[in-house]
Write an enzyme that holds these catalytic residues in place. Structure first.
Site, mmCIF file in Angstrom:
data_model
loop_
_atom_site.group_PDB
_atom_site.id
_atom_site.type_symbol
_atom_site.label_atom_id
_atom_site.label_comp_id
_atom_site.label_asym_id
_atom_site.label_seq_id
_atom_site.Cartn_x
_atom_site.Cartn_y
_atom_site.Cartn_z
ATOM 1 N N GLY A 220 18.404 -2.035 -4.454
ATOM 2 C CA GLY A 220 18.783 -2.931 -3.585
ATOM 3 C C GLY A 220 20.082 -3.741 -3.968
ATOM 4 C CD GLU A 254 12.473 3.424 -6.178
ATOM 5 O OE1 GLU A 254 12.860 2.960 -5.138
ATOM 6 O OE2 GLU A 254 11.484 3.830 -6.838
ATOM 7 N N PRO A 255 18.219 1.783 -8.543
ATOM 8 C CG PRO A 255 19.486 1.567 -10.383
ATOM 9 C CD PRO A 255 18.115 1.873 -10.169
ATOM 10 N NE ARG A 257 24.439 -1.110 -0.890
ATOM 11 C CZ ARG A 257 24.767 -0.684 0.321
ATOM 12 N NH1 ARG A 257 25.897 -0.389 0.742
ATOM 13 N NH2 ARG A 257 23.868 -0.353 1.287
ATOM 14 C CE1 TYR A 297 23.354 0.762 7.787
ATOM 15 C CE2 TYR A 297 25.265 1.434 6.473
ATOM 16 C CZ TYR A 297 23.981 1.665 6.780
ATOM 17 O OH TYR A 297 23.374 2.803 6.383
ATOM 18 C CB CYS A 324 36.314 12.284 21.065
ATOM 19 S SG CYS A 324 37.393 13.548 20.812
ATOM 20 C CD GLU A 325 31.134 9.058 19.608
ATOM 21 O OE1 GLU A 325 30.748 8.011 20.194
ATOM 22 O OE2 GLU A 325 30.394 10.424 20.084
ATOM 23 C CE1 TYR A 352 22.139 4.880 0.429
ATOM 24 C CE2 TYR A 352 23.399 2.979 -0.549
ATOM 25 C CZ TYR A 352 22.141 3.836 -0.487
ATOM 26 O OH TYR A 352 20.975 3.520 -1.236
HETATM 27 C C1 LIG Z 1 12.833 3.562 -1.819
HETATM 28 C C2 LIG Z 1 14.605 3.164 -2.098
HETATM 29 N N1 LIG Z 1 14.775 2.887 -3.316
HETATM 30 C C3 LIG Z 1 15.872 2.823 -3.710
HETATM 31 C C4 LIG Z 1 17.168 2.768 -2.903
HETATM 32 C C5 LIG Z 1 18.337 2.077 -3.156
HETATM 33 O O1 LIG Z 1 18.842 1.110 -2.754
HETATM 34 P P1 LIG Z 1 20.372 0.714 -3.182
HETATM 35 O O2 LIG Z 1 21.225 1.661 -3.220
HETATM 36 O O3 LIG Z 1 20.554 -0.537 -2.269
HETATM 37 O O4 LIG Z 1 20.111 0.204 -4.557
HETATM 38 C C6 LIG Z 1 16.811 2.871 -1.349
HETATM 39 C C7 LIG Z 1 17.913 2.734 -0.530
HETATM 40 O O5 LIG Z 1 17.402 2.425 0.698
HETATM 41 C C8 LIG Z 1 15.556 2.976 -1.196
HETATM 42 O O6 LIG Z 1 15.296 3.194 0.117
#
Ligand SMILES: Cc1ncc(COP(=O)(O)O)c(C=O)c1O
Length: 401
Positions: A220, A254-255, A257, A297, A324-325, A352
């Site tokens: 996140g 769990e990074p 982004r 987004y 075509c959007e 992403y």
């Molecule tokens: C369960 C879970 N962990 C980790 C992430 C990675 O998030 P970020 O890319 O924001 O670090 C996500 C992304 O949506 C997620 O759903």
């Protein structure tokens, strides 16, 4: 005339060899981000959904990284890239029986369980397989991550996680090993405060459950696209360390982004300049199917001309794709000095970007390239038109008999 480069490699050289549009990633930037996370000594499970290219996964596998997956497809990718199954955590609200079976078979580190029916299903399958399933309960803590509503995941009305209030009297299961608690409250988070609230919530709950050894804080952490000021990886980690001082738990992050986002660009070519009495459009060869973030987004990405012209007057352009959007745009009203055939770099698309792309309008998947020092390598070849419909049949397949 100056020319934009990535780690010293001129972008026009990559365009000449690989064609456009294409994604280009910098190995050095990904490794810098990884190094910053690695300093924490937490278990870092890269969120595969951010960028699931095999070459990128292999880069992390070589660092002995963990992986956060959300499907069997991602599991197969991690294994194919040389990732260690023992370092995999499995998130996602809709795990199928097949996916659970497969994850138990390869021996993942933990299931991030998102509902009671999922827990029952894992118990049943583990029993049949005579295995004990390691489980972390993903809590929905009802915390506002103050991010775009489509990427906020920790509020009551979101589909993710188990209601905090429901985690009181835990039933025990013969084939479940409840080892952890976790949460992931959203993506592109700019303040440390919501992370702090999530940690407090998990700590409170963990105290009440004897078997808990692990706290998974999810991903996140936000990155800078425009003029946002997200905490650095270092600031984020020292904040967490401070909050968790003297706590006995193993910590998982769990990074996604923040590991790969700033390390990628989308290289595209101006096909047409279309001027109308109302608007000037630069029509690019990349489309929303290649990069959907602006359409989905309303995301802002910096767009940089590869060649700087001094002989053209800058004008305001809407930068759009060929799909075509009306939603097929990358930016509105950007002042640029450009002409047809110019190359543009759409920045900060390492996360992403390619992983959310599609074949809409029958547009083949584009190439992905890794720049490593002064060399570049194709991590994914551009799809051919044959690849595009190789699985389709003119008359269908006869299946019922
Ligand atoms: C369960 C879970 N962990 C980790 C992430 C990675 O998030 P970020 O890319 O924001 O670090 C996500 C992304 O949506 C997620 O759903």
């Amino acid at each position: 005339m100056t020319m934009l480069t990535i780690e010293g490699v001129p972008l026009n050289e990559i365009a000449k060899k690989v064609g456009t549009p294409c994604y280009i990633y910098s190995r050095a930037l990904i490794e810098n981000n990884w190094k910053a996370f690695e300093k924490s000594h937490y278990k870092i499970c890269y969120a595969v959904k951010a960028n699931s290219n095999l070459g990128i996964l292999n880069l992390f596998a070589n660092k002995n990284a963990g992986f956060d997956i959300v499907s069997q497809g991602e599991l197969e990718r991690v294994l194919a890239a040389g990732g260690n199954p023992k370092n995999i955590v499995f998130s996602g609200v809709g795990k199928t029986k097949e996916e659970i079976k497969c994850a138990l078979q390869v021996g993942i580190y933990s299931f991030n369980v998102e509902s009671w029916p999922e827990l029952e299903r894992i118990q049943e399958i583990a029993q049949l397989m005579n295995k004990k399933a390691p489980v972390t309960l993903r809590v929905n803590p009802n915390i506002d991550a103050k991010t775009h509503p489509y990427i906020a995941t920790g509020l009551h009305h979101n589909k993710f996680g188990i209601e905090l209030k429901e985690i009181t009297h835990l039933k025990s299961y013969s084939h479940i090993d409840l080892i952890g608690l976790g949460c992931h409250i959203g993506s592109q988070i700019m303040d440390l405060e919501p992370f702090g609230e999530a940690i407090d919530c998990l700590l409170n709950l963990a105290k009440k459950i004897n078997s808990i050894k692990i706290l998974n804080l999810g991903g996140g952490l936000g990155i800078q696209y425009k003029d946002e000021k997200p905490p650095s990886i270092k600031e984020y980690l020292s904040f967490i360390e401070q909050k968790l001082k003297d706590q006995p738990y193993e910590i998982i992050l769990e990074p996604g982004r923040s590991l790969v986002g700033n390390a990628g660009i989308l290289l595209t070519k101006v096909e047409y300049i279309k001027e109308t009495p109302y608007k000037n459009f630069a029509i690019l060869d990349a489309g929303m199917n290649d990069l959907i973030r602006p359409a989905l987004y309303d995301a802002w990405h910096n767009i940089i001309p590869v060649t700087l012209h001094t002989d053209i007057k800058p004008k305001l352009y809407d930068l759009v794709g060929p799909v075509c959007e009306t939603g097929d745009f990358f930016a509105h009203d950007r002042e640029l000095a450009i002409k047809p055939d110019d190359l543009l770099a759409i920045s900060t698309v390492g996360a992403y970007g390619a992983s959310m792309s599609s074949n809409y309008n029958s547009r083949p998947s584009i190439a992905e390239v890794l720049v490593d020092k002064d060399e570049f390598y194709i991590l994914r070849e551009r799809e051919s038109y044959q690849d595009l419909f190789a699985k389709e049949k003119l008359n269908g397949l006869y299946v019922n008999g």
